[in-house]
Design a protein around this motif. Sequence first.
Motif, short mmCIF file in Angstrom:
data_model
loop_
_atom_site.label_atom_id
_atom_site.label_comp_id
_atom_site.label_asym_id
_atom_site.label_seq_id
_atom_site.Cartn_x
_atom_site.Cartn_y
_atom_site.Cartn_z
N ASN A 67 0.85 -1.19 0.00
CA ASN A 67 0.00 0.00 0.00
C ASN A 67 0.88 1.24 0.00
OD1 ASN A 67 -2.73 -0.77 -0.11
ND2 ASN A 67 -2.73 -1.31 2.06
N ILE B 34 -3.04 -4.09 -4.36
CA ILE B 34 -3.59 -5.46 -4.25
C ILE B 34 -4.54 -5.47 -3.07
CG2 ILE B 34 -3.08 -7.91 -3.90
CD1 ILE B 34 -0.34 -7.48 -5.10
N SER B 35 -5.79 -5.81 -3.34
CA SER B 35 -6.77 -5.84 -2.26
C SER B 35 -7.36 -7.22 -2.09
CB SER B 35 -7.90 -4.85 -2.52
OG SER B 35 -8.87 -4.95 -1.50
N GLY B 36 -7.76 -7.50 -0.87
CA GLY B 36 -8.46 -8.75 -0.59
C GLY B 36 -7.95 -9.43 0.65
N GLY B 37 -6.99 -8.77 1.31
CA GLY B 37 -6.46 -9.36 2.54
C GLY B 37 -5.78 -10.69 2.26
N LYS C 268 -5.89 2.27 -5.65
CA LYS C 268 -5.96 1.41 -4.45
C LYS C 268 -6.20 2.25 -3.19
CE LYS C 268 -5.79 -2.17 -1.74
NZ LYS C 268 -5.25 -1.88 -0.46
N HIS D 138 -9.75 3.13 -3.16
CA HIS D 138 -10.45 1.91 -2.76
C HIS D 138 -10.49 1.81 -1.24
CE1 HIS D 138 -10.16 -2.17 -1.12
NE2 HIS D 138 -10.97 -2.57 -2.08
N GLU E 80 -8.36 1.93 14.90
CA GLU E 80 -7.01 2.23 14.43
C GLU E 80 -6.99 2.39 12.92
OE1 GLU E 80 -4.33 -0.57 16.22
OE2 GLU E 80 -5.31 -0.32 18.15
N LYS F 250 -4.03 2.48 9.37
CA LYS F 250 -2.63 2.46 8.93
C LYS F 250 -2.31 3.61 7.97
CE LYS F 250 -2.48 -2.06 8.03
NZ LYS F 250 -3.60 -2.63 8.81
N GLY F 251 -3.29 4.36 7.54
CA GLY F 251 -2.96 5.58 6.80
C GLY F 251 -3.58 5.78 5.43
N THR F 252 -4.06 4.71 4.81
CA THR F 252 -4.55 4.91 3.43
C THR F 252 -5.80 5.79 3.38
OG1 THR F 252 -5.53 2.72 3.63
CG2 THR F 252 -3.53 2.89 2.33
C1 6PG Z 1 -7.32 -4.43 1.28
C2 6PG Z 1 -7.24 -3.65 2.57
C3 6PG Z 1 -5.86 -3.63 3.14
C4 6PG Z 1 -5.69 -3.05 4.55
C5 6PG Z 1 -6.88 -2.38 5.16
C6 6PG Z 1 -6.69 -1.99 6.61
O1 6PG Z 1 -7.72 -3.80 0.31
O2 6PG Z 1 -7.01 -5.62 1.25
O3 6PG Z 1 -7.61 -2.34 2.30
O4 6PG Z 1 -5.05 -2.93 2.23
O5 6PG Z 1 -5.37 -4.10 5.38
O6 6PG Z 1 -7.19 -1.24 4.44
O7 6PG Z 1 -6.42 -0.63 6.68
P1 6PG Z 1 -6.49 0.16 8.02
O8 6PG Z 1 -5.56 -0.50 8.98
O9 6PG Z 1 -6.04 1.54 7.68
O10 6PG Z 1 -7.90 0.09 8.49
#
Ligand code: 6PG
Length: 474
Positions: free
Chosen positions: A102, A127-130, A182, A185, A258, A260-262
């Motif tokens: 990210n 890349i999204s989807g955990g 992304k 997203h 919490e 992470k910044g996106t």
């Molecule tokens: C994804 C998620 C991933 C991220 C979450 C958590 O698309 O798979 O977006 O990139 O783990 O966004 O983000 P936060 O910790 O900021 O809630």
Amino acid sequence: DKADIGVTGLATMGRNLARNFAHHGHVVAVHNRTQNRTTAFMDQHRDEGAFLAAGSVEEFVASLRRPRKAIIMVKAGAPTDAVIEELAAHMEPGDMIIDGGNALYADTRRREAALRERGLHFVGAGISGGEEGALNGPSIMPGGAPEAYETLGPLLEDVAAKVDGTPCCVHVGPDGAGHFVKMVHNGIEYSDMQLIVESYDLLRQALGLSPQELADVFREWNRGDLESYLIEITTEVLGHTDAATGRPFVDVVVDQAEQKGTGRWTVQSALDLGVPVTGIAEAVFARALSGHPDQRTAARSLAGPQEKGAADGADLVEDVRRALYASKIVAYAQGFDQIAAASAEYGWSIDPGAMATIWRGGCIIRARFLDRIREAYEARPTLPTLLVDPTFAAALADAQVSWRRVVATAATIGVPTPGFSSALAYYDALRRDRLPAALLQGLRDYFGAHTYRRVDREGAFHTDWSGDRVERPA
Ligand code: 6PG
């Protein structure tokens, strides 16, 4: 034998992505800064496909078939720069480095330009989807040079999620376009989640429903317009009982969100672009507010409303469902506006319909609804705002009485619904014939001679407020 693709950074996402490539029959080189993680990976997964374990960056790069394709799955920021530098040192012109983290799109732009100078391709791929998506099919948003996508694209499309046979992966645009999309997203993800938690909170406070009962409400909603991954997992989380205490899980979790910044980046970028992404902004601020326990404790003594609950349960549940859908349409409209604005600013030529298409599966915001957005842009590629697409306009019209009632009820009983309220305010502001911005312009001209434009004449004007109060061309 050489590897088709390499993954360096074997934390959860990197590990699962490497396995995904292998499951699709590709030879995958794997590498990690600390080698015991690579060893552990091989011990656990060597039977799943063809892996080449590399002990050093040099060995990793050497194991890749040319043009080399190395995906980095490390922490965004300085660690990414360090890994890029090490890889690039061993690469040859035409090779490519793919950043699957990210990353901030501005960093991606800078890195792409620097590597281009050296004859290397840099692909910033959202890349999204955990964890689950990385393993079984994520949504992939790659940026970078079209030539890079020619050879890399088929590999990415192979491992991406598929919806109706269409891969959830497309070349987004040059340099930072993929990471930008992304980022938005994720901003939309914040807003989707905020609307969900407001719905939960309002129904719980107003009607006294239990988390278990609310899980059933969301399960029901997931059968209609709101069908989505996030609504589905809301049912799971609300329905979950804490093993240690036997209490509803949601009641034993500390209520401080919490990030992470996106989401924050999305709002920062929107401020620069002048795009009102109020839904995302409120979601980011709601998280921030939850994280101030001292203020919250101090404020507990402040006066609240007399009324605490709402009268009609069944009606409120349906009203909230409609308010959620309407607010979601607004949030997506704003997010797509931001993508359009950045695309114009940076010359990315992003196709909004294609973004809706690749978000239909694999990613966190995947939803039935995205197919509607895809159709909206297909019908009218230059849609000025998603709100005026006939399908969405009708949905908003259908929802508005409920939406207004929900915001009014929430205000009356003192439940904060910044997502619902700001979305409604945006909707009402956008459809206004005349906005009070006219008065605002007057005030600016009064105190600072900032000038204003008139409805009846061309050009900028200033009124001599402290003198004869006559307006003159500025
Ligand atoms: C994804 C998620 C991933 C991220 C979450 C958590 O698309 O798979 O977006 O990139 O783990 O966004 O983000 P936060 O910790 O900021 O809630």
